[in-house]
Design a protein around this motif. Structure first.
Motif, short mmCIF file in Angstrom:
data_model
loop_
_atom_site.label_atom_id
_atom_site.label_comp_id
_atom_site.label_asym_id
_atom_site.label_seq_id
_atom_site.Cartn_x
_atom_site.Cartn_y
_atom_site.Cartn_z
N SER A 103 0.83 -1.20 0.00
CA SER A 103 0.00 0.00 0.00
C SER A 103 0.87 1.26 0.00
O SER A 103 0.62 2.21 -0.75
CB SER A 103 -0.92 -0.01 1.22
OG SER A 103 -1.64 1.21 1.31
N GLN A 111 1.13 4.25 -2.94
CA GLN A 111 0.90 5.67 -2.65
C GLN A 111 2.10 6.53 -2.99
O GLN A 111 1.97 7.60 -3.61
CB GLN A 111 0.54 5.84 -1.17
CG GLN A 111 -0.79 5.20 -0.78
CD GLN A 111 -1.06 5.28 0.71
OE1 GLN A 111 -1.13 6.38 1.28
NE2 GLN A 111 -1.20 4.13 1.36
N GLY A 137 1.28 7.37 -6.72
CA GLY A 137 0.33 8.43 -6.38
C GLY A 137 -1.10 7.94 -6.21
O GLY A 137 -2.05 8.69 -6.44
N VAL A 138 -1.27 6.70 -5.80
CA VAL A 138 -2.61 6.13 -5.61
C VAL A 138 -3.20 6.63 -4.30
O VAL A 138 -2.50 6.74 -3.29
CB VAL A 138 -2.54 4.59 -5.60
CG1 VAL A 138 -3.92 3.98 -5.36
CG2 VAL A 138 -1.95 4.09 -6.92
N ALA A 139 -4.49 6.95 -4.30
CA ALA A 139 -5.17 7.41 -3.10
C ALA A 139 -5.08 6.33 -2.01
O ALA A 139 -5.15 5.14 -2.31
CB ALA A 139 -6.63 7.73 -3.40
N PRO A 140 -4.94 6.73 -0.74
CA PRO A 140 -4.75 5.75 0.34
C PRO A 140 -5.80 4.65 0.40
O PRO A 140 -5.46 3.47 0.55
CB PRO A 140 -4.78 6.62 1.60
CG PRO A 140 -4.29 7.95 1.15
CD PRO A 140 -4.82 8.11 -0.25
N SER A 141 -7.07 4.99 0.26
CA SER A 141 -8.12 3.97 0.36
C SER A 141 -8.02 2.95 -0.77
O SER A 141 -8.16 1.74 -0.54
CB SER A 141 -9.51 4.62 0.35
OG SER A 141 -9.70 5.37 -0.84
N LEU A 142 -7.77 3.43 -1.99
CA LEU A 142 -7.62 2.51 -3.12
C LEU A 142 -6.34 1.69 -2.98
O LEU A 142 -6.33 0.49 -3.28
CB LEU A 142 -7.61 3.30 -4.44
CG LEU A 142 -7.41 2.47 -5.72
CD1 LEU A 142 -8.47 1.38 -5.86
CD2 LEU A 142 -7.42 3.39 -6.95
N ALA A 143 -5.27 2.31 -2.53
CA ALA A 143 -4.00 1.59 -2.35
C ALA A 143 -4.15 0.48 -1.33
O ALA A 143 -3.66 -0.65 -1.53
CB ALA A 143 -2.91 2.56 -1.91
#
Length: 383
Positions: A174, A178, A182-188
């Motif tokens: 995760s 991130q 650059g993935v959003a925390p919830s999606l990661a």
């Protein structure tokens, strides 16, 4: 950023290889076997190690050297990479790479030979490689990659230094998604959880909404199997999805290879291909080659599907054994349905379903007809 910063969840191994790359060159082991389960990043570790061995800064500078960039891109003249989309690595390919291994390095301290999936070699092919692994040329280092030491013949295992990788933790994957993508925390966090520590699959889930949606539909389909007709329909949808994903992946790969061909040969996007280069250019998109790649990618998608199906019964077993606090659930979005199934199904029935999934995996690996394999599997899962 150092070359090692791209390695996820392998701190112990990274420290070990850093020490080797920065140590006395005369004491370096010349034949290595880097082992780790799918998604652990064994090929990435091998490339990072190669870069650390070849680069003057041993891969430690925040700004990668030209050598490091070339190694990671697979374009350095002293790095030879053998990878394959085929079921097995051919004996002629190995003979060619052995001839290369005998050559003196052009610009770097070592000639590095990196073979991905050495477990795909048949015994006869491995025997051709054996002498070179046992007695490498003075300036050659062999980096072999495989899922585990047991997947490689004992004769190879005994002549290499083995490096075992761990499955990266969900937190490590995760964090990587991130910080690097650059993935959003919830999606990661969700992508890391559903990938079960497989970095490549986690990135796929985070980047491709359709792949994530296909997985969600598969899990729901498995949880709602009630009759044989459901099983047949679910198998059909899965095969169609796998073929579509594979075709799209191969098309993207062919486009990238065509663009690289043009760049390497100094051609613009709209420039005509000179007659002397047309044969090599058209070979990129040959129908037989594309068909073979599509079949291989389709099998990869189906293997990933088996992992998703197995995760359902893994979660059932977790609930049945009151282990959720210790190991957590993979399919949190389906917790209610999984809880209901765990109450209706005995522990023995859950284990038997995991065994049936393992049988399906072996049949698929043995070139069984995918439609028949999954129809039989899903029919056996009806509850």
């Amino acid at each position: 950023m150092s070359v090692w910063d791209s390695i996820v969840g392998q701190d112990r191994v990274v420290e070990q290889l850093k020490a080797v790359a920065g140590g006395d060159p005369s004491a370096i082991t010349q034949s290595w076997l880097i082992c780790g389960p799918p998604g652990s990043g064994r090929s990435n570790v091998a490339r990072a190690f190669a870069a650390a061995l070849e680069s003057p800064d041993h891969g430690m500078s925040d700004e990668p050297t030209a050598v490091t960039r070339q190694i990671l891109a697979g374009t350095h003249p002293d790095l030879t990479l053998l990878a394959t989309d085929k079921v097995t690595i051919g004996i002629d390919e190995v003979r060619d790479i052995i001839a290369t291994a005998e050559q003196t390095p052009v610009t770097a301290p070592w000639r590095v030979i990196l073979i991905e999936d050495v477990d795909r070699m048949l015994e006869r092919t491995t025997n051709v490689l054996l002498k070179e692994i046992e007695e490498p040329s003075a300036h050659t280092i062999w980096l072999l990659c495989a899922p585990s030491p047991q997947d490689v013949l004992p004769t190879i295992r005994s002549r290499t230094r083995i490096v075992n990788l761990a499955v990266p933790t969900q937190a490590a994957v995760s964090r990587f998604l991130q910080e690097r993508d650059g993935v959003a925390p919830s999606l990661a966090q969700r992508a890391a959880r559903l990938s079960e520590g497989h970095i490549g699959i986690a990135r796929m889930y985070a980047r491709d909404d359709q792949v994530m949606s296909d997985r969600d539909e598969l899990v729901v389909g498995v949880l709602t199997l009630a009759r044989a007709s459901d099983a047949v329909l679910l198998a059909g949808r899965l095969i169609d999805s796998a073929n579509a994903q594979a075709a799209a992946d191969v098309e993207r790969l062919a486009a990238v290879q065509e663009a690289d061909f043009r760049r390497i040969n100094g051609l613009g996007e709209k420039d005509r291909i000179p007659p002397k280069l047309r044969g090599a250019y058209h070979a990129i998109g040959k129908k037989d080659e594309l068909r073979r790649r599509t079949t291989r990618r389709s099998r990869d998608v189906l293997d990933r599907a088996l992992n998703s199906v197995a995760s359902v019964y893994r979660d059932v077993a977790v609930l049945q054994n009151d282990a959720e606090d210790a190991v957590g659930l993979i399919n949190l979005e389906n917790r209610t349905a999984i809880t209901e199934l765990s109450a209706r199904m005995s522990r023995e029935q859950a284990v038997r379903r995991l065994e049936r999934i393992a049988v399906a995996r072996r049949r698929l690996a043995g070139n069984g007809n995918p439609t028949l394999v999954f129809e039989a599997l899903f029919c056996s899962l009806v509850f």
